[in-house]
Motif scaffolding. Sequence first.
Motif, mmCIF file in Angstrom:
data_model
loop_
_atom_site.group_PDB
_atom_site.id
_atom_site.type_symbol
_atom_site.label_atom_id
_atom_site.label_comp_id
_atom_site.label_asym_id
_atom_site.label_seq_id
_atom_site.Cartn_x
_atom_site.Cartn_y
_atom_site.Cartn_z
ATOM 1 N N MET A 143 -55.742 13.451 71.923
ATOM 2 C CA MET A 143 -54.867 13.008 70.824
ATOM 3 C C MET A 143 -53.774 14.031 70.570
ATOM 4 S SD MET A 143 -56.125 10.782 67.863
ATOM 5 C CE MET A 143 -57.126 11.788 66.762
ATOM 6 N N ARG A 144 -52.529 13.534 70.490
ATOM 7 C CA ARG A 144 -51.398 14.415 70.192
ATOM 8 C C ARG A 144 -50.982 14.199 68.733
ATOM 9 N NH1 ARG A 144 -48.068 16.666 73.795
ATOM 10 N NH2 ARG A 144 -46.183 15.658 73.018
ATOM 11 N N ILE A 145 -51.159 15.253 67.923
ATOM 12 C CA ILE A 145 -51.002 15.145 66.469
ATOM 13 C C ILE A 145 -49.964 16.169 65.990
ATOM 14 C CG2 ILE A 145 -52.228 15.336 64.262
ATOM 15 C CD1 ILE A 145 -54.847 14.849 66.057
ATOM 16 N N ASP A 146 -48.858 15.668 65.435
ATOM 17 C CA ASP A 146 -47.788 16.533 64.916
ATOM 18 C C ASP A 146 -47.540 16.117 63.462
ATOM 19 O OD1 ASP A 146 -45.470 17.893 64.293
ATOM 20 O OD2 ASP A 146 -44.378 17.317 66.110
ATOM 21 N N LEU A 147 -47.934 16.957 62.529
ATOM 22 C CA LEU A 147 -47.977 16.556 61.121
ATOM 23 C C LEU A 147 -46.820 17.076 60.272
ATOM 24 C CD1 LEU A 147 -51.830 16.983 60.634
ATOM 25 C CD2 LEU A 147 -50.557 14.841 60.873
ATOM 26 N N HIS A 148 -45.742 17.519 60.911
ATOM 27 C CA HIS A 148 -44.631 18.085 60.128
ATOM 28 C C HIS A 148 -43.304 17.663 60.751
ATOM 29 C CE1 HIS A 148 -42.954 22.036 58.088
ATOM 30 N NE2 HIS A 148 -42.096 21.022 57.997
ATOM 31 N N THR A 149 -42.723 16.571 60.211
ATOM 32 C CA THR A 149 -41.413 16.100 60.667
ATOM 33 C C THR A 149 -40.587 15.655 59.463
ATOM 34 O OG1 THR A 149 -41.932 13.731 60.918
ATOM 35 C CG2 THR A 149 -42.513 15.169 62.771
ATOM 36 N N HIS A 150 -39.276 15.622 59.657
ATOM 37 C CA HIS A 150 -38.346 15.239 58.581
ATOM 38 C C HIS A 150 -37.441 14.091 59.028
ATOM 39 C CE1 HIS A 150 -39.148 18.841 56.067
ATOM 40 N NE2 HIS A 150 -39.436 19.387 57.232
ATOM 41 N N GLU A 176 -36.470 5.168 62.974
ATOM 42 C CA GLU A 176 -36.066 5.824 64.235
ATOM 43 C C GLU A 176 -37.007 6.975 64.558
ATOM 44 O OE1 GLU A 176 -31.221 5.068 63.885
ATOM 45 O OE2 GLU A 176 -32.084 6.940 63.148
ATOM 46 N N LEU A 177 -37.405 7.688 63.531
ATOM 47 C CA LEU A 177 -38.310 8.822 63.723
ATOM 48 C C LEU A 177 -39.661 8.362 64.277
ATOM 49 C CD1 LEU A 177 -39.168 11.809 63.303
ATOM 50 C CD2 LEU A 177 -39.557 11.271 60.902
ATOM 51 N N MET A 178 -40.183 7.252 63.770
ATOM 52 C CA MET A 178 -41.470 6.736 64.261
ATOM 53 C C MET A 178 -41.345 6.326 65.731
ATOM 54 S SD MET A 178 -43.569 7.180 61.847
ATOM 55 C CE MET A 178 -42.635 8.489 61.069
ATOM 56 N N ARG A 179 -40.199 5.719 66.086
ATOM 57 C CA ARG A 179 -39.995 5.327 67.491
ATOM 58 C C ARG A 179 -39.875 6.565 68.380
ATOM 59 N NH1 ARG A 179 -37.169 0.903 64.908
ATOM 60 N NH2 ARG A 179 -35.177 1.995 64.885
ATOM 61 N N ALA A 180 -39.181 7.584 67.876
ATOM 62 C CA ALA A 180 -39.048 8.831 68.644
ATOM 63 C C ALA A 180 -40.414 9.492 68.830
ATOM 64 C CB ALA A 180 -38.089 9.785 67.931
ATOM 65 N N ALA A 181 -41.263 9.403 67.808
ATOM 66 C CA ALA A 181 -42.601 9.999 67.879
ATOM 67 C C ALA A 181 -43.435 9.272 68.940
ATOM 68 C CB ALA A 181 -43.280 9.926 66.513
ATOM 69 N N ARG A 182 -43.335 7.951 68.944
ATOM 70 C CA ARG A 182 -44.051 7.173 69.967
ATOM 71 C C ARG A 182 -43.529 7.558 71.358
ATOM 72 N NH1 ARG A 182 -42.527 1.699 70.831
ATOM 73 N NH2 ARG A 182 -40.501 2.755 70.905
ATOM 74 N N VAL A 213 -48.364 11.100 63.554
ATOM 75 C CA VAL A 213 -47.193 11.849 63.093
ATOM 76 C C VAL A 213 -47.244 11.968 61.575
ATOM 77 C CG1 VAL A 213 -45.692 9.789 62.993
ATOM 78 C CG2 VAL A 213 -44.657 12.043 63.264
ATOM 79 N N GLY A 214 -46.847 13.126 61.050
ATOM 80 C CA GLY A 214 -46.761 13.328 59.604
ATOM 81 C C GLY A 214 -45.299 13.356 59.194
ATOM 82 N N THR A 217 -50.082 6.306 64.378
ATOM 83 C CA THR A 217 -50.693 6.575 63.070
ATOM 84 C C THR A 217 -49.785 7.484 62.252
ATOM 85 O OG1 THR A 217 -52.919 6.308 63.953
ATOM 86 C CG2 THR A 217 -52.713 7.573 61.914
ATOM 87 N N LEU A 218 -49.544 7.103 60.988
ATOM 88 C CA LEU A 218 -48.670 7.868 60.095
ATOM 89 C C LEU A 218 -49.492 8.566 59.011
ATOM 90 C CD1 LEU A 218 -45.815 8.573 58.867
ATOM 91 C CD2 LEU A 218 -46.035 6.456 57.553
ATOM 92 N N VAL A 219 -49.197 9.852 58.806
ATOM 93 C CA VAL A 219 -49.759 10.585 57.675
ATOM 94 C C VAL A 219 -48.613 10.837 56.698
ATOM 95 C CG1 VAL A 219 -50.956 12.677 56.934
ATOM 96 C CG2 VAL A 219 -51.456 11.700 59.170
ATOM 97 N N ARG A 220 -48.735 10.269 55.512
ATOM 98 C CA ARG A 220 -47.662 10.394 54.525
ATOM 99 C C ARG A 220 -47.796 11.708 53.761
ATOM 100 N NH1 ARG A 220 -49.049 4.645 52.067
ATOM 101 N NH2 ARG A 220 -51.040 5.319 52.933
#
Length: 278
Positions: free
Chosen positions: A1-8, A20-26, A33-34, A57-60
């Motif tokens: 699992m690739r988990i990156d929990l800090h994006t803006h 766009e950010l969610m698509r870039a994360a995919r 992604v957070g 999966t999104l972490v808010r």
Amino acid sequence: MRIDLHTHSACSDGTQSPAELMRAARDAGLDVVGLVDHDTVSGWSEAAQAAHDVGITLVRGMEVTARYSEQSVHILGYLFNPEDERIQAHMAALQSSRVDRARLITERLSADYPITYDDVRAQASDANSIGRPHIADALVAAGVVANRSEAFESILHPSSPYYVPQRAICATDAVRMINEAGGKAVWAHPYAVKRGSIPPLEAFDELKAAGLFGVEVDHRDNPEQTRPALTAIVEERGFARFGSSDYHGTGKPNILGENLTSPEVFHALTQGTFLEVC
Ligand code: AMP
Ligand code: ZN
Ligand code: FE
Ligand code: FE
């Protein structure tokens, strides 16, 4: 699992919309992604819809502008109740004081550079939280600097005569606020020396007592030589160890997934919180 929990996203100082950010994360091969825009949750609903659509999966969360003594500190809050009264009051106060402060910095700059507050506002069209990155963008558009990083290293640096500090809440209060709203708190890039001086060891104990859950160790702003000390701090105090990119789109060189958080820490983060991942 690739988990990156800090994006803006562009809801603060990233350059992409939440979708766009969610698509870039995919596309970057992330599974989780957070989204943690500065002092705002305005991107959450768009991000949640897009995360569902692209199957990620999104972490808010939210990055809270805080301070320890006079040092700037960023506290990440995850999975808290966004309707909580103190959270709401925090966001309102920070968003409005960010406007005042951006106006002040721009006023100072306008004595020497061709830049107005309208130029800055135009760079922050989708942002609930305005900040120095948008001023940097206006300076780039005016041909004063080549990119955001150059602006941050020169006329927007805390040592610059044009600089005005951002109002911030006490880091221990930030941790308590997040916990009381049912979330979990993580100290972002504690050893980011390029942004100012680093906090004393006691800060980790004080934040631990306030209920801090984790610490970002693997983050490009914590210099390599500080990682062993940070690792020891985390292990001795029982913090969860986080790693993340702090991706800002084209606003920073940081790349999605350049640092990751383990599945074990991700699982622990999601236990007993007000919100679930989505
Ligand atoms: P502010 O909160 O307005 O003082 O702006 C600080 C924000 O600018 C930080 O949270 C970073 O996300 C961003 N930032 C800091 N350094 C840089 C840099 N060198 N290039 C682009 N963005 C930066
Ligand atoms: Zn930022
Ligand atoms: Fe930060
Ligand atoms: Fe950040």
